[in-house]
Structure formats: C-alpha cells, structure tokens
Scaffold this active site. Sequence first.
Site, PDB file in Angstrom:
ATOM      1  CB  CYS A   1      -0.920  -0.067   1.214  1.00 10.88           C
ATOM      2  SG  CYS A   1      -1.658   1.490   1.702  1.00 10.88           S
TER       3      CYS A   1
ATOM      4  CB  CYS B   1       0.496   1.632   4.169  1.00  6.88           C
ATOM      5  SG  CYS B   1      -1.234   1.167   4.085  1.00  6.88           S
TER       6      CYS B   1
END
Length: 139
Positions: free
Chosen positions: A58, A61
């Site tokens: 991600c 993230c």
Amino acid sequence: MGSCVSKNKARDNDSDHNVDFAAGNVKLITTKEAWDQYLEEARRDGKIVIADFSAAWCGPCKMIAPYYCELFEKYTSMMFLVVDVDELTDFSTSWDIKATPTFFFFKDGQQLDKLVGANKPELQKKIVAINDSLPEYKQ
C-alpha cells in the site's frame, strides 16, 4: 511498513518487517493472540492503543509509516501497533477494513475513534485530542 516496526516473532531475516528496536517500539501484529495480548497489556497499564491496519504493497501506508514512527517517539505513553491485513486477513475483515491504512484508537479495550486513510493532520489531531484527555500521570 517503516523502519521502526519490529516483529515479535521468530527471526526470519527474509522479512523486511524484522527490525528490532528497544522495548516499547511499534509492534507488528501477526497473530490474533498477539493482538489480544497487547490490548490486555495496554488495558492493564492504562495506555491508549493506536492500531494501524496496513499492507506492505500500500503506497499511502508506506508514505505515512515514517510519520507514524515519529508519533510513537513523541507519545511514549501510548502503544502503537501495526496490523498487516494480508497476514491477518480474517481478523482484518472482522474489523470491516475497507481501505488501508485504517487507524483505530482504543482505551481499556474499547474503540474510541477511527481514521481511514493516510491523513497526517487528522491522525495527529486525533492523537493530540486523546492525549489531552488523559490524566496528567504521563511519563
């Protein structure tokens, strides 16, 4: 997931999560048992828990991970956890994770708040608000 995350598990050096730091670090949760254990420890110690449900693939993230580490260093009276949604798929599904990262805030095992997305100002605002609501016994 960021260099301040340590894996509290067998040392397999193939994992990029396997970075060890001093006690009280951001903890990578890889089992439901570890989750329960840390929440119980936080409840016992009167600590707020911030849990980051994220994924290695991600982009947002990865972008917020260094900031999450900075917050951990600043708010030492809180417990910071990272849950890898790919390692704990069923568990993450039970929390109704629709996007990563999703941050949850807990006190005494109860959810206080939730934030979806890598929103630094909002994450800091929520942590500051929760921190300010705590009694003045902070370290």
